[in-house]
Design a protein around this motif. Structure first.
Motif, short mmCIF file in Angstrom:
data_model
loop_
_atom_site.label_atom_id
_atom_site.label_comp_id
_atom_site.label_asym_id
_atom_site.label_seq_id
_atom_site.Cartn_x
_atom_site.Cartn_y
_atom_site.Cartn_z
N GLU A 56 0.83 -1.21 0.00
CA GLU A 56 0.00 0.00 0.00
C GLU A 56 0.86 1.26 0.00
O GLU A 56 0.56 2.23 -0.70
CB GLU A 56 -0.94 -0.01 1.20
N SER A 57 1.93 1.22 0.77
CA SER A 57 2.84 2.37 0.82
C SER A 57 3.46 2.63 -0.55
O SER A 57 3.56 3.79 -1.00
CB SER A 57 3.94 2.12 1.86
N LEU A 58 3.87 1.58 -1.25
CA LEU A 58 4.43 1.74 -2.59
C LEU A 58 3.37 2.25 -3.57
O LEU A 58 3.67 3.08 -4.44
CB LEU A 58 5.01 0.42 -3.08
N MET A 59 2.15 1.78 -3.41
CA MET A 59 1.07 2.27 -4.28
C MET A 59 0.81 3.75 -4.06
O MET A 59 0.59 4.51 -5.01
CB MET A 59 -0.22 1.46 -4.02
N VAL A 60 0.85 4.19 -2.81
CA VAL A 60 0.64 5.61 -2.48
C VAL A 60 1.77 6.44 -3.08
O VAL A 60 1.53 7.49 -3.69
CB VAL A 60 0.54 5.81 -0.95
N ALA A 101 -7.01 2.77 -7.99
CA ALA A 101 -6.58 1.56 -7.29
C ALA A 101 -6.52 1.82 -5.79
O ALA A 101 -6.90 0.95 -4.99
CB ALA A 101 -5.22 1.10 -7.81
N LEU A 102 -6.09 3.01 -5.40
CA LEU A 102 -6.04 3.34 -3.97
C LEU A 102 -7.44 3.49 -3.40
O LEU A 102 -7.70 3.14 -2.25
CB LEU A 102 -5.26 4.64 -3.76
N PRO A 107 -11.47 2.16 3.24
CA PRO A 107 -12.62 1.55 3.90
C PRO A 107 -13.90 2.28 3.51
O PRO A 107 -13.89 3.49 3.30
CB PRO A 107 -12.32 1.70 5.39
N ALA A 108 -14.98 1.53 3.40
CA ALA A 108 -16.25 2.12 2.99
C ALA A 108 -16.76 3.05 4.07
O ALA A 108 -16.74 2.72 5.25
CB ALA A 108 -17.27 1.01 2.73
N LYS A 109 -17.21 4.23 3.66
CA LYS A 109 -17.74 5.21 4.60
C LYS A 109 -19.26 5.21 4.51
O LYS A 109 -19.82 5.52 3.47
CB LYS A 109 -17.24 6.62 4.27
N GLY A 110 -19.90 4.84 5.58
CA GLY A 110 -21.35 4.91 5.64
C GLY A 110 -22.06 4.10 4.56
O GLY A 110 -23.16 4.42 4.18
#
Length: 128
Positions: A56-60, A101-102, A107-110
């Motif tokens: 995830e860090s590399l994707m960011v 992709a990110l 996480p889904a909000k509401g």
């Protein structure tokens, strides 16, 4: 000479980039581009949820790099400098895809749980 066991690297023997104290290898973190990179990385990390895995860090970081490239090309074009339109389109499309992709990692909000017709009818019957 063959090695039978792999020795673990010391956690203190890592690059500044891996430790999070450096922006990019060979880049002074005080330049406008480096500050923008750091801002985008911080914003995306916060949006995804904080503690990131290595992938995830590399994707960011990749998304931030592509976004800065697109911004730099767009700024050059706005200044009236000659810009290869294909390069601008590739950078912008790459940034959009990396950000999409990110977004899938966020996480889904509401987000409401999806209910089937059966669930709706069953809740109506139970309410009667």
């Amino acid at each position: 000479m063959t090695r039978t066991a792999t020795t673990r690297r010391s956690i203190t023997n890592r690059s500044a980039v891996s430790n999070g104290t450096g922006t990019l290898p060979g880049v002074d973190g005080r330049s406008p581009g480096a500050r923008r990179f750091h801002d985008i990385v911080a914003d995306l990390t916060a949006e995804i949820g904080g503690a990131l895995s290595a992938v995830e860090s590399l994707m960011v970081r990749n998304a931030a790099t592509l976004q800065i490239a697109a911004e730099d090309l767009a700024a050059a074009q706005a200044r009236g400098e000659p810009v290869d339109p294909d390069a601008l389109a590739r950078a912008a499309n790459g940034a959009v895809r990396a950000l999409a992709a990110l977004r899938r990692l966020r996480p889904a909000k509401g987000k409401r749980e999806r209910r089937t017709a059966h669930d709706v009818l069953a809740s109506r019957v139970a309410a009667e």
